[in-house]
Design an enzyme around this catalytic site. Sequence first.
Site, PDB file in Angstrom:
ATOM      1  N   ASP A 120      -8.577  19.053 -13.911  1.00  4.35           N
ATOM      2  CA  ASP A 120      -8.899  17.365 -14.379  1.00  4.35           C
ATOM      3  C   ASP A 120      -8.663  17.442 -15.872  1.00  4.35           C
ATOM      4  O   ASP A 120      -9.329  17.926 -16.625  1.00  4.35           O
ATOM      5  CB  ASP A 120     -10.272  17.055 -14.038  1.00  4.35           C
ATOM      6  CG  ASP A 120     -10.788  15.723 -14.582  1.00  4.35           C
ATOM      7  OD1 ASP A 120     -10.160  15.162 -15.528  1.00  4.35           O
ATOM      8  OD2 ASP A 120     -11.699  15.238 -13.874  1.00  4.35           O
ATOM      9  N   ARG A 152       0.889  -1.039  -0.066  1.00  2.00           N
ATOM     10  CA  ARG A 152      -0.106  -0.026  -0.021  1.00  2.00           C
ATOM     11  C   ARG A 152       1.029   1.304  -0.052  1.00  2.00           C
ATOM     12  O   ARG A 152       0.710   2.193  -0.566  1.00  2.00           O
ATOM     13  CB  ARG A 152      -0.918   0.090   1.240  1.00  2.00           C
ATOM     14  CG  ARG A 152      -1.821   1.356   1.397  1.00  2.00           C
ATOM     15  CD  ARG A 152      -2.920   1.360   2.440  1.00  2.00           C
ATOM     16  NE  ARG A 152      -2.565   0.575   3.431  1.00  2.00           N
ATOM     17  CZ  ARG A 152      -1.657   0.493   4.507  1.00  2.00           C
ATOM     18  NH1 ARG A 152      -1.171   1.779   4.620  1.00  2.00           N
ATOM     19  NH2 ARG A 152      -1.769  -0.024   5.609  1.00  2.00           N
ATOM     20  N   TYR A 197     -17.659  16.811 -14.244  1.00  2.00           N
ATOM     21  CA  TYR A 197     -18.104  15.353 -14.171  1.00  2.00           C
ATOM     22  C   TYR A 197     -19.005  15.115 -13.039  1.00  2.00           C
ATOM     23  O   TYR A 197     -18.947  15.551 -11.906  1.00  2.00           O
ATOM     24  CB  TYR A 197     -16.843  14.452 -14.057  1.00  2.00           C
ATOM     25  CG  TYR A 197     -16.957  13.189 -14.105  1.00  2.00           C
ATOM     26  CD1 TYR A 197     -17.624  12.314 -15.272  1.00  2.00           C
ATOM     27  CD2 TYR A 197     -17.071  12.207 -12.775  1.00  2.00           C
ATOM     28  CE1 TYR A 197     -17.725  10.975 -15.250  1.00  2.00           C
ATOM     29  CE2 TYR A 197     -17.241  10.818 -12.782  1.00  2.00           C
ATOM     30  CZ  TYR A 197     -17.490  10.254 -13.979  1.00  2.00           C
ATOM     31  OH  TYR A 197     -17.863   9.020 -13.771  1.00  2.00           O
ATOM     32  N   LYS A 247     -10.005   6.435 -19.067  1.00  2.00           N
ATOM     33  CA  LYS A 247     -10.274   6.864 -20.263  1.00  2.00           C
ATOM     34  C   LYS A 247      -9.170   6.683 -21.328  1.00  2.00           C
ATOM     35  O   LYS A 247      -8.804   5.618 -21.757  1.00  2.00           O
ATOM     36  CB  LYS A 247     -10.992   8.238 -20.043  1.00  2.00           C
ATOM     37  CG  LYS A 247     -11.719   8.325 -19.004  1.00  2.00           C
ATOM     38  CD  LYS A 247     -13.138   7.674 -18.994  1.00  2.00           C
ATOM     39  CE  LYS A 247     -14.134   7.713 -17.710  1.00  2.00           C
ATOM     40  NZ  LYS A 247     -14.575   8.940 -17.084  1.00  2.00           N
TER      41      LYS A 247
HETATM   42  C1  LIG Z   1     -14.853   9.377 -15.836  1.00  2.00           C
HETATM   43  C2  LIG Z   1     -14.198  10.525 -15.364  1.00  2.00           C
HETATM   44  C3  LIG Z   1     -14.035  10.792 -13.958  1.00  2.00           C
HETATM   45  C4  LIG Z   1     -13.932   9.621 -12.796  1.00  2.00           C
HETATM   46  O1  LIG Z   1     -13.106   8.693 -13.082  1.00  2.00           O
HETATM   47  P1  LIG Z   1     -13.533   7.088 -12.712  1.00  2.00           P
HETATM   48  O2  LIG Z   1     -12.249   6.448 -13.232  1.00  2.00           O
HETATM   49  O3  LIG Z   1     -14.735   6.441 -13.513  1.00  2.00           O
HETATM   50  O4  LIG Z   1     -13.616   6.967 -11.299  1.00  2.00           O
HETATM   51  C5  LIG Z   1     -13.501  12.015 -13.661  1.00  2.00           C
HETATM   52  N1  LIG Z   1     -13.512  12.912 -14.539  1.00  2.00           N
HETATM   53  C6  LIG Z   1     -13.668  12.933 -15.627  1.00  2.00           C
HETATM   54  C7  LIG Z   1     -13.539  13.917 -16.492  1.00  2.00           C
HETATM   55  C8  LIG Z   1     -14.163  11.697 -16.296  1.00  2.00           C
HETATM   56  O5  LIG Z   1     -14.554  11.502 -17.508  1.00  2.00           O
END
Ligand SMILES: *Cc1c(COP(=O)(O)O)cnc(C)c1O
Length: 409
Positions: A178, A47, A99, A203
């Site tokens: 982000d 961890r 998001y 993604k």
């Molecule tokens: C999908 C997404 C998230 C969350 O990510 P997870 O891997 O699903 O927890 C956060 N910000 C954006 C812009 C996203 O597209």
Amino acid sequence: MTRFNTQLVHGLPIGDNATGAVNPPIYNSTTYAFDEVGAMPRYDYARSGNPTREFLERQIAQLEHGTRGFAFASGLAAIHATLSIFEPGDRIVVGKNIYGGTYSLFHDYFSRWGLTIESVDTHDFQALETAIAGDREHGVSPAKAVYFEVLTNPLLDVNDVRGIANIARRHGALTIVDNTFVTPYLQRPLDLGADIVIHSATKYLAGHSDVNAGLVVTLSEEVGNRIYFAQNRFGGVLAPLECDAVRRGIQTLALRMDRQQANAKSIAQYLLAHPLVKTVHYPGLPGHEDELREKGLKGAGGVLSFEVVPGVDPADMLDNLHVFRLAVSLGAVESLAELPCKMTHFELPREERLKVGITDELVRLAVGIEDEADLIEDLGQAFDIAYTKYIERHSDVDLFAQLTSGVFA
Ligand SMILES: *Cc1c(COP(=O)(O)O)cnc(C)c1O
């Protein structure tokens, strides 16, 4: 120093490979032997540190031009850990269009822990500055951070990281970006003044819809130490096999993104000319080049959205796609289509949705790496079916007269 594409493939070897294997090993061990009592081994417990994870963490820090990288079990775990560095009473200014899971984490969770959240249109610098500055006379201290996404979802507005970070810095606030929709291939927010970059690596970075992962990169060692505390204490770390899946995805990021952008651009142009399409949202369309360049972006990515003309049911089109899969998420090799009002953004009250421009007619496409012609043909035959259904519903009205009178303009 090597260049970006080379860094995607090779990362930064961590000096543990005695076999010559061209890929870094996957370490499943959760515990590591000490040489002797009192020794301080580089790894002791997984961890706190794992070599497979460390490879990925160092690589994302290198790609984003930061000092420290951290890998989490999901994007939201990464965002949770990041926001946990703040304290009760701290004010965070948040972009209006973020998001849904992040929105809920702010409003349904961190607000309970004493963070004050203020939503702001990050394109309106005057409003942004007012929100960040606070109002000392009335006991509102400056914000501790501003949080936003570079490309908003699903309307693809382009935020100006440099401009926003400048304002934040003037008031001593951290800039948290982000960068999921953009990736370091198209923009490195830390180079533009941001302090923390976050990815849902689920993604584009992993890129194959087969792993949930989140990454955080910090500009400074000091902020990095605060994130590390959260990573090690909450323990939402990314498992070794998943770390390797993200590493492998990253190797082909540039190739995938180039194809996704080329496909997205062709599709956007096709949609612009389609009679059943009212508007197309894609900053990669001709005419946006200066805006992208000024905001430090090398491209617009593979996500776009469009509205069908009134009267046409977008579900008739979406339900009849065959190459595009009807699914949420984005950034992977396969093309996906979805209806935000019923899928990604269904939790937003309709009034709120309409206020930010997410209408009932808005369709989002996350374009993959397939043949452009197959994707366009798929959209075309689905539009034809939606049109037939429209005609069936409106068999009593003179459609030609409506078309020529500009009802669909
Ligand atoms: C999908 C997404 C998230 C969350 O990510 P997870 O891997 O699903 O927890 C956060 N910000 C954006 C812009 C996203 O597209």
